[in-house]
Structure formats: C-alpha cells, structure tokens
Design an enzyme around this catalytic site. Structure first.
Site, short mmCIF file in Angstrom:
data_model
loop_
_atom_site.label_atom_id
_atom_site.label_comp_id
_atom_site.label_asym_id
_atom_site.label_seq_id
_atom_site.Cartn_x
_atom_site.Cartn_y
_atom_site.Cartn_z
N HIS A 1 0.79 -1.24 0.00
CA HIS A 1 0.00 0.00 0.00
C HIS A 1 0.82 1.28 0.00
CE1 HIS A 1 -4.18 -1.36 0.47
NE2 HIS A 1 -3.67 -2.39 1.12
N LYS B 1 -8.62 14.08 3.71
CA LYS B 1 -7.76 12.89 3.76
C LYS B 1 -6.86 13.06 4.98
CE LYS B 1 -6.43 14.02 -0.44
NZ LYS B 1 -6.61 12.78 -1.18
N ARG B 2 -6.08 12.03 5.33
CA ARG B 2 -5.15 12.21 6.44
C ARG B 2 -4.22 13.39 6.16
NH1 ARG B 2 -5.11 8.33 10.79
NH2 ARG B 2 -3.33 9.53 11.53
N LYS C 1 0.76 14.51 1.02
CA LYS C 1 -0.55 14.81 0.41
C LYS C 1 -0.69 16.31 0.10
CE LYS C 1 -2.79 10.85 2.66
NZ LYS C 1 -3.39 10.04 1.57
N THR D 1 -8.49 6.59 -2.71
CA THR D 1 -9.85 6.12 -2.99
C THR D 1 -10.85 7.25 -2.80
OG1 THR D 1 -9.93 5.20 -0.76
CG2 THR D 1 -9.54 3.65 -2.57
N LYS E 1 -14.43 8.46 -4.93
CA LYS E 1 -15.72 8.83 -4.33
C LYS E 1 -16.20 10.16 -4.91
CE LYS E 1 -14.23 6.30 -0.37
NZ LYS E 1 -13.29 6.34 0.74
#
Length: 843
Positions: free
Chosen positions: A378, A569-570, A575, A677, A681
């Site tokens: 992952h 998101k985290r 990110k 993911t 969505k």
C-alpha cells in the site's frame, strides 16, 4: 423528532431504494415496537432517541440473521474455496443505513419510521462510527467486504475489535486535540460475541529442539474472543462475516504466581493482557516499532490461522470434528490476502503450525504457505515500511524468528544460484537487515512467502517493479500484479447521494448499482438539457444541505453558490495540504490587491486527522485554522473566499461532504500516493478533480479523458529528474513574486500576529527541507486553478464534464477490483447467484 417528508425526499425513494410494500411497513412497525418494549427498562416509560435507534437497529438486524445463518449453511454444503482477508484495520463507519440499502429495506423503514412520527435521519445520526481504521487502507478493507459479499464469495474479514478506534479530533484554539473514541460505550447492536470459538494465543517463552521435533514452551497465554459482524451483499441474500478478535486474560493469568495478599494485584494485572485489543495505533503511512503493536499483529494472525485451520478440517455445518486430515488441498480451499505487511507474521505462523504441530516436512509446508498467501502493498514511503528489531522478535516470538531465519537462508541460496557471487544483491534482498540495529524487513518476508504481490494502482505497481522491489521483480517477475483500488457504489452513491442515484436510475435503470460499468450509458445524456439540469440541481441541493450543516457546526455563513473546493484525507506532508494553503493565501492576496475585480467565489474545505506524534501535520492543521480566522473575518473578502477546517473527518462526515463537493483536490507529489480512494468517491458523486498524475488519478484521467480533468504539475519522471539534479526551493521563492509574498506573510506572523514565530517550522521545512517539492508545482497549480474558476462560471459546460466523469467512473467500483483479485489471485469465480431467502424453500 417527527418531520414531514418533502416532495424531494419522496421522489428520491422511487426506484433505487425499492418499493415499500404495505405488509412490509406494518411488519416493521410491529417489530420496532416489540424491540422498543424490550429496550425500555421497567421503571423508565419515556423512550430516548437512542432507544429508538436501538429498536430500529434490532428490527433491521432481524432481517440479517436468517440470511446470515443460511449463507453459512450454504457454504458448508457447497464447500467452496474460502477467502480470508487479514487486515489490522476495518474502517466500517455506520452500519444501519448500509444494511437497509443492501437488503432493499430502506424505503419500507423510511415509511415505517415516518408513520411512527420519527425522523430517520436523526436516528441514523445516533449511531457511532466503527472507526477501526486510520484512512485509506482500513476503508478499502470495508469496501472489499461489501463487494466480496455482493459477488457471492465465501469471504471472511479478520482483524481486531479495538475498544477504542481512531481518536475523535477536537479543534481547540486552532490546534488538534485527541479524545478517546469510546465507540462501544452504549453497546454495538451489530456484533455477536462467539465465546465458543475462543482461541489461545502464545507469547514469549523459549524453543525446545528435542527428538520429537521442535516445541515452543513456557509461553504466556492470552485468549482471543471472537466477535462476529454480518456483512450483507447487495440484494443477493448473501451475508458474510467479519470476525474481530478481543483479548482476554485466562482465569489463571498471574494467579499461580501471587504470594499471600497478592490476589488483588494479580486480578488487576489481567488488564496487561487485555491491552492488546484496547486501542488502534493512529499512524497512517508511518511505522511505529512498539512491542504492543507487534503483539496486536501476531495476536490477529495466530487466532485467525487457528480458526482457518479448524474450519478447513471440519467442513460440516455446526460440526467441530475434523473430517480432513491431509493438508494437500489447503491452497485449493483457502486463500489468505495480507492487507499490507501488518499481518505478515501469518507466513511464519502458518509454517510453525504446519511444521511443528502438523508435522509436515519443510518443503511441503513452504509450498502450501506460498500457494495460500498473497500480499498487497500500500505504500512506497520508506518511513512506512515495517522493519522489526530482531531482539524484540527474539523475546516475544522466539520460534518465529528461527523460522524467518530459515526462510531467509533457503531464499538467499536460490538467489545466489541465479546470481552467483552478487553479494550486494544478496544484502539488498535479505529478509534480515544487518546495518545498524538488526531488523527483519516485513515487506521482503511477504514477497518471499506469497505467490502474488500486488500494488493498488497501475503507476504504483510499476514503481514497485522498477524501484522499491526491483530485485525481487527481476528474480520472480511472474509474482507481480496490479489491482487498482475501488469503492463500493452502495455506500458511496446510493447511500450518501440518493438524489443523484435516483436521477441516474431514471435514465438507465438501477442495474448500475451492482455493475457500475452500466454508467457508461450516461454518455448518451451528456448533451441532454433535462439531465444536465437534473444533475446540477441535485448538486445544488447537496450543497445547500451541507452549507446548513457547516453553519450549524462552525457558525460560518457559506455562500452556497461558491465553488466547494474540498481536500479531505489524512494530514501528511506528501498529500500536500500546504500547496492548497499557499493557493488560498494567494487568492486572498489577489482579492485584497484588486477588491473590485470579479472573482469566482470559493469555499475551501480541508479536513483530516494528524497522527498524534506528527508535529508537522499538527502545524498544518493550525495553519489552516489560522488562515481561516483571517480570511473569514475580513470584510473586504466577504463571501468570495472562505476557508474551513472540517473537524473530526470520518466515514459519516465523508458521506455528507463528498456529494456536496464541486472540486476534489488530489495533489500529492507524483510517485507518493499509492492509489487514493477518496478521488474515486468524488468522481462518482459529480465533483471534478484537480490532481497530479499520481496513484489512481492517472487511470481516472484516462477513463474520463484528460480534457475532463484538471491535471497539473510534475510527473514521476520529472520528480526523479529533479532528485538527480537537486531541488532548490529558494530558486522558486526568488523567481515568483506571489510565492515570495505568501512565504513572507507566513514568516512575519501575518496569520499569527500574537505569535509571529508560530509558523517558522513550516517556513523552514518548505524553504530548506521539503521532500515533497511543494514550490516546484506552485505555478502550475495556480494556473490550473484559474482554469477551474473559468470553467465554473459556465454551469452548463461544467456539468457536462461532471456527467462525463460520472459516466466513466465504472472502473473504480470495488466489485471490479474484487473480481480481479478473485480470478487472478484467489482462483475463484465471482457469482451473481442469489441464495434463497430464509422464508423461501431451499433449492
């Protein structure tokens, strides 16, 4: 609690939710009242909202139980190959509405509660999220369980029943504060304890090598108590099981050791054993080498493997007597999928059981193990890879360390035979890392002990083969596959966005719910004025609803016509929430500079949790809130720009924000996000994506057409080239006036006047130590955001792109992902066969 159904509410329930039969509704009301009667304590005549929730949950659960039992009986009769999905995280969220959707009960339940004078939405809000995961990895596991049941696979999810899931995030003075998530305090109506399947798990001790073989002795025993949760497929009467283990001290725990008067202490010490399932480690993409974490990992796999082997041996329903004595058929009847390296100890544990307990010879046991296990990777971030210190394994799991050494020796002999004398390759590929503290590389263990290794998006799988696991790919290329992630359309469209689900069903029917590829039929409606209007109207209704929620929760008045720009998101440097922040400050500066210019109004929302020990992530949250404090209170800005930090982002909040978003921010540095993911969505729910060519963004842009995506920034090869040349942030700072202005504002305390130095760590990191090259993509990101604003002005053209995105999102269903796992890794065939319902005659 009563609320009349609006016309919109009534309309949205027509086809997707199933019709409410009159008998159905009256039966549900009858059962609801029966459960309510038994819920109320004798001396309490007034029901609380929670009593109503529990009564409804038990009413819905009644419809699950018969199907659950019948499914398990069916599996015992057919004896299919069983799939075991091992994960330390299952981020399930709420269960009530998902169960109603999958059983086709939602409309009848809505009608029943309405007739009883109750508000269904209020009842649903009472349910606690089952937050037994950190983010993507745990939520993926939840989507996979849904798809495995929907595709009729005999599948089981195995993990830990954490007493405390991911912490609740409170924002206090702009800072994240963690609170324990006591999600079980009112009980959990969806689980069933199964003490009859309690299993002993061993720790510590020593290894005896005697004439009768090897024995692991003098161990400390902890019991694993299983709790089962039903997992219903979509309208196929299949109900699979998620089995989560809870740690219990055995009754004799420490009691044999106590001296006179030590009894109380001995009983109190039971807590030490039971701490194993107490709390989820709140780290995402970061390895924390704590003994308790290693205990959690071994506890999960040891209990699970005993359960798997028991079920393999006794294949009659309700029988526990072994009917199979040979393990030859084990890989034909059992598939074990390791969700990342967290359950990697399943490999040496299965070897231990086969060799030490079942007395198989090593080669036979190894062949069985490799053919049974498969590993999903992952992440490529080095700080996320699990590497356990040898001295810790030696103390906690001495026999497993011996087995790992043996696996390593035999493996390196094979590598050496193929690449004779290449000592550097042997060092790189060894399971044992010798430099510094001696460690076991768990990813290497997974690769060597599995028959398939997969990444979770095409670009990610390619990176694994080219760089991270290059040596292993050269050695055994046939082992490597790609399985691009997906999401379940039941929760992430039908449940969270019923209005959109309905207008789609009106055009193309509702088969898309169990076969998302049907959405391609919407391409015929891209220019249909009525459909364009309907899609835009649903989005606006979702935005109005979410704006009302924000106003209630944050006391900030939102312009519902503004562009809803969302990054949830985290919180992690890779990110790049910081890139988003720099853009917002730049927009702020532009409006301040030319207040009379026309600007497309934006509401920027950032949400997500920071790992409690991750200083930079916590600083990023503080920065977002500080920027919001300045912008949201500046009268010159008005409602043209707002910035909000969404507190306590979780599954149930995602279900509200995803349908309301116009723009989805997927802006990680190329080559760092394995898949994502959340991006899927948003795409499915009619948001356009601004993103780098990273993770699944690449395949999403390919499906939708790059012209329907906002792509910007460096590609993987550009990042690699920059790494070779060296990245110098100051070059960008010196060259780009708007960037310089933003950084000077952060340095001078413009957003923290009472603490001018507050953001010095962020400034210092961005200027001198930024692994993720935020400045390198700043200009391209700004330019791309200008294109976003320009298109947003043209509602019709914007909505056409939205429709193209929705129509081409079929690939990103977890049903497709799981079908590929089933056929290409597990060797089983998905089926749309419907098991007879409990009241139907059996076949």
């Amino acid at each position: 609690m009563s609320r009349p159904l609006s016309d919109y509410d009534k309309r949205k329930q027509i086809s997707v939710r199933g019709l409410a039969g009159v008998e159905n509704v009256s039966d549900l009301k009858k059962n609801f009242n029966r459960h309510l009667h038994f819920t109320l304590v004798k001396d309490r005549n007034v029901a609380t909202p929670r009593d109503y929730y529990f009564a409804l949950a038990h009413t819905v659960r009644d419809h699950l139980v018969g199907r659950w039992i019948r499914t398990q009986q069916y599996y015992y009769e057919k004896d299919p190959k069983r799939i075991y999905y091992l994960s330390l995280e299952f981020y399930m969220g709420r269960t009530l509405q998902n169960t109603m959707v999958n059983l086709g009960l939602q409309n009848a339940c809505d009608e029943a509660t309405y007739q009883l004078g109750l508000d269904m939405e209020e009842l649903q809000e009472i349910e606690e999220d089952a937050g037994l995961g950190n983010g993507g990895l745990g939520r993926l596991a939840a989507c996979f369980l849904d798809s495995m049941a929907t595709l009729g696979l005999a599948a089981y999810g195995y993990g830990i029943r954490y007493e405390f899931g991911i912490f609740n995030q409170k924002i206090s003075g702009g800072w994240q504060v963690e609170e324990a998530d006591d999600w079980l305090r009112y009980g959990n109506p969806w689980e069933k304890a199964r003490p009859e399947y309690m299993i002993p798990v061993h720790f510590y001790g020593r290894v005896d090598h005697g004439p009768d073989g090897t024995k692991w002795v003098d161990t400390q025993v902890i019991l694993a108590l299983p709790y089962d949760t039903p997992v219903p497929g979509y309208r196929n009467n299949t109900v699979n099981t998620m089995r989560l283990w809870s740690a219990r001290a055995p009754n004799e725990f420490n009691l044999k050791d106590f001296n006179v008067g030590g009894y109380i202490q001995a009983v109190l010490d039971r807590n030490l054993a039971e701490n194993i399932s107490r709390v989820l480690y709140p780290n995402d993409n970061f390895f924390e080498g704590k003994e308790l974490r290693l205990k959690q990992e071994y506890f999960t796999v040891a209990a699970t493997l005993q359960d798997i082997i028991r079920r393999f041996k006794s294949s009659k329903f309700g029988s526990r007597d072994p009917v199979r004595t040979s393990f030859d058929a084990f890989p034909d009847k059992v598939a074990i999928q390791l969700n990342d390296t967290h359950p990697s100890l399943a490999i040496p544990e299965l070897m231990r059981v086969l060799v030490d307990t079942e007395k198989l010879d090593w080669e036979k046991a190894w062949d069985i193990t490799v053919r049974t296990c498969a590993y999903t990777n992952h992440t490529v971030l080095p700080e996320a890879l699990e590497r356990w210190p040898v001295n810790l394994l030696e103390t906690l799991l001495p026999r497993h360390l011996e087995i790992i050494y043996e696996i390593n020796q035999r493996f390196l002999d094979k590598v050496n035979a193929m690449f004779p004398g290449d000592l550097d390759r042997l060092r790189r590929m060894s399971l044992v890392e010798e430099s510094g503290i001696k460690r076991i590389n768990m990813a290497h263990l997974c690769i060597v002990g599995s028959h398939v290794i997969n990444g979770v998006a095409r670009i990610h799988s390619d990176i694994l083969k080219k760089t991270v696991f290059k040596d292993f790919y050269e050695f055994e290329p046939h082992k490597f596959q790609n399985k691009t992630n997906g999401i379940t359309p039941r929760r992430w469209l039908v449940l969270c966005n019923p209005g959109l689900a309905e207008v789609i069903a009106e055009r193309i029917g509702d088969e898309y719910i169990s076969d998302l590829d049907h959405l391609k039929k919407l391409l015929a409606f891209v220019d249909d004025e009525g459909f364009i209007r309907d899609v835009a109207k649903i989005k606006q209704e979702n935005k109005l609803k979410f704006a009302a929620y924000l106003e209630k929760e944050y006391k900030v008045k939102i312009n519902p016509n503004s562009l809803f720009d969302v990054q949830v998101k985290r919180i992690h440097e890779y990110k790049r929430q910081l890139l988003n922040c720099l853009h917002v400050i730049t927009l702020y500066n532009r409006i301040k500079k030319e207040p009379n210019q026309h600007f497309v109004p934006r509401t920027v929302m950032i949400g997500g949790k920071a790992a409690p020990g991750y200083h930079m992530a916590k600083m990023i949250i503080k920065l977002v809130t500080a920027i919001g404090d300045v912008i949201n209170n500046d009268p010159v800005i008005g409602d043209r720009l707002k910035m909000i930090f969404l507190e306590n982002y979780r599954v149930s909040l995602a279900e509200k924000v995803v349908p309301a978003a116009d723009l989805s921010e997927q802006i990680s540095t190329a080559g760092t996000e394995a898949s994502g993911t959340g991006n899927m969505k948003f795409m499915l729910n009619g948001a356009l994506t601004i993103g780098t060519m990273d993770g699944a963004n690449v395949e999403m842009a390919e499906e939708a057409g790059e012209e329907n995506f906002f792509i910007f920034g460096m590609r993987v090869e550009d990042v690699e080239e920059m790494d070779r040349k060296g990245y110098c942030a100051k070059d960008y700072y010196d060259r780009i006036p708007e960037l310089r202005q933003v950084m000077d504002q952060l340095s001078s305390g413009f957003f923290s006047p009472k603490q001018p130095e507050l953001f010095k760590d962020i400034v210092n990191m961005l200027m001198n130590n930024d692994r993720f090259k935020v400045f390198a993509d700043y200009e391209a990101y700004l330019k791309c955001q200008e294109n976003v604003s320009a298109l947003y002005k043209n509602t019709k053209e914007w909505t056409k792109k939205v429709i193209k995105n929705i129509a081409t999102s079929g690939k990103f269903s977890s049903d497709r992902t799981i079908s590929q796992y089933a056929r290409e890794i597990w060797g089983v065939e998905p089926t749309h066969h419907k098991i007879p319902a409990p009241d139907d005659p059996r076949e």
